[in-house]
Structure formats: C-alpha cells, structure tokens
Design a protein around this motif. Structure first.
Motif: not given
Length: 311
Positions: A105-119
């Motif tokens: 839900n959090i990382a799936g909100e947008n690409e920026r959130a996904l980037d930060w989660a992966c980092i």
C-alpha cells in the motif's frame, strides 16, 4: 509517519532486517522489539491517513490468500494446547502480514514511494552484510552451538564444529538471527537492485548499486546456505531468460566472483558444494522426517493443525 508513510515503511524494513536481533526485547530491554514498535506505529498512521484521505487499499492477488492463511492460524488457537506458543506464532505471522500490507500500500502509492522502499530494503541488507562480515572475521562475534538457551537471541555467527571434520563452520546471520533467513532475504533483494539500476542512471548511483549488490552476493556465500545459493542461481537464470540481464557483463561478473570465492575459500565453503555433506551432514538426514511429519500433521488435522510449534 502520518505525513510521509514511506518513513515508517523504511523503519519497518530496517528493523525487520539488520536490526531484527539488535532491536529485540532481549537486547534493548524495551517491552517490545523495535520491529514490533515500527509495525504498530506505521500501521496506525497509515490506517488513519487512509481513512482521513480516503485512500483505497491495495488488493493484490496475494491478499485474499494471505488473509485466509491468517484466519486459519488464528482459529488454530481453539486446538492449540499451549496458549503462549499460539500467541507467539500468531504475533510473528501478523508482523509478516503487516509488512507485506504496508509494502503493497505505501510503496504502491507512486513511483517515488516505491523507489524509497526499494532503496531502504537494499541499504538495510547491505548494512546487514557488513554486520555479517564482522561476525565472520571477529572471534568475539561467534556463538557456539549449544551456548544459547531456548528462545535466546544474540548477535553473532553460529559456529558448528561437528558437521565437517576438522572445520568450524561459521554461519553468519547479519542481525536476522538465522543464517537461512539471512541468505533467503539477500536473494530476494537482487531483483530489487536490478530495478534500482534501471531507475537511477547516474554513474554515482549505479556504482553504489553495484557495490551493494556485490556486498550482498558475498553475504549469500558467507551464509553457507545451499538453498539460498540455488535460489540465487535460479533468480539469475530467470532474469537472463526474461532478458532483464545482459549476458556478457553477467558472465564477466560471475567469472570474477567465482575466482574470488575460490581464491578466498572461506572456512566451511565445502558445506555448499560437497555432495557427501549434502547426503549426510547438517540438517539433510532429518529432512525426510520433516516431510513425513508434515504429511502426518495434514492427515491428522487437515484444517487447523495443532497450533504454532505444537506438533
């Protein structure tokens, strides 16, 4: 965390990996471990934000299966003979489910959130590997088999002196308590690094990603986990077949890495490639017993089982 849920998710990822053991109740002396605190705070903030901002919940195909599994685990309490073990198992599974729901839900909100989660995940596992290297090279960070009591946790490699003749096998954990968990998690991070490599195109960023990947691959070897090494090989093969990895640079990296591992030859490496050890050493002889026990459990109580750690 309410304003920026990604911070809470990063906190959950870090406390569930490199800080899993250092952040445990036994180490910190707190009433709850750091990963439980991170999960509770992030889940509460995310739920409040979702309600006030009317953000819909992500329902991936895995969610119904996840909640069905949790329902079965919860209902197993009716047949569990040990309420303490039941609550311990239910809590562990709820933590895992909360992390999956938060990532979706959090990382799936947008690409920026996904980037930060992966980092956050990749950096956490790189830090975990640095801790694993310290466990491997520093004698003070070694725990002999049998030195730990039941339920006791501690930072350090697990030393097994009986599996290979004349060799003390030192299996690093990287703060994740178990070498197998450490190796499996590192294998899961490799595709994440590939995503980051495609997202960030600057030279500095890509060199940092490659450095973390090389460090994490070293951690996979030092975990001395055969299934993790097999999983790593299958992951690479799948990425090559799907044309996500260029074959030339990959072969060069594997050649350099293979030569480096053979030249280094860390103690206990035979555990990975030895056929005789696979047949007679470590946990191999009891695998058939585990399989037979699982079949017997399903046959006896197919719906709710016996409860967590009760069979």
């Amino acid at each position: 965390i309410y304003a920026m849920p990604g911070i809470g998710l990063a906190f959950m990822l870090v406390t569930s990996t490199v800080l899993q053991v250092p952040g445990s109740e036994q180490i910190t002396g707190l009433p709850l471990s750091l990963n439980k605190i991170a999960g509770a705070v992030t889940l509460a903030a995310w739920a409040a934000r979702s309600i006030t901002h009317r953000v819909p919940i992500t329902w991936s195909p895995q969610m119904p299966a996840l909640f069905a599994f949790l329902a079965v685990v919860a209902m197993s309490g009716f047949v569990s003979a040990n309420a303490t073990e039941y609550m311990r198992g239910l809590t562990l599974y709820l933590q895992l489910a909360a992390l999956m729901v938060m990532v979706a839900n959090i990382a799936g909100e947008n690409e920026r959130a996904l980037d930060w989660a992966c980092i956050a995940l990749s950096v956490a596992m790189a830090a975990s590997t640095l801790l694993a290297l310290a466990e491997f090279f520093l004698p003070a960070l070694a725990i002999e088999d049998g030195d730990r009591g039941t339920g006791e946790v501690g930072i350090g490699a697990r030393v097994d002196g009986g599996s290979l003749d004349g060799v003390d096998i030192k299996r690093v954990t990287g703060g994740l308590e178990d070498a197998n968990w450490f190796g499996f998690t590192l294998v899961g991070v490799i595709p994440v690094n590939l995503y980051l490599f495609s997202r960030f195109t600057t030279t500095g960023a890509r060199l940092a990603i490659l450095a973390m990947t090389g460090l994490q691959c070293t951690g996979i070897v030092l975990s001395l986990t055969r299934s993790a090494v097999i999983g790593f090989a299958v992951t690479i093969l799948c990425l090559v077949l799907r044309r996500r990895l260029p074959l030339g640079p990959l072969l060069a990296a594997l050649l350099v890495g293979g030569i480096g591992v053979v030249a280094w030859n860390p103690a206990g490496l035979e555990r990975i490639y030895s056929v005789s050890y696979a047949e007679t050493g470590g946990s191999t002889p009891v695998r058939s017993s585990y399989l037979q026990g699982g079949i017997a459990l399903i046959r006896d109580r197919p719906f709710f089982g016996y409860g967590y750690s009760q069979f």
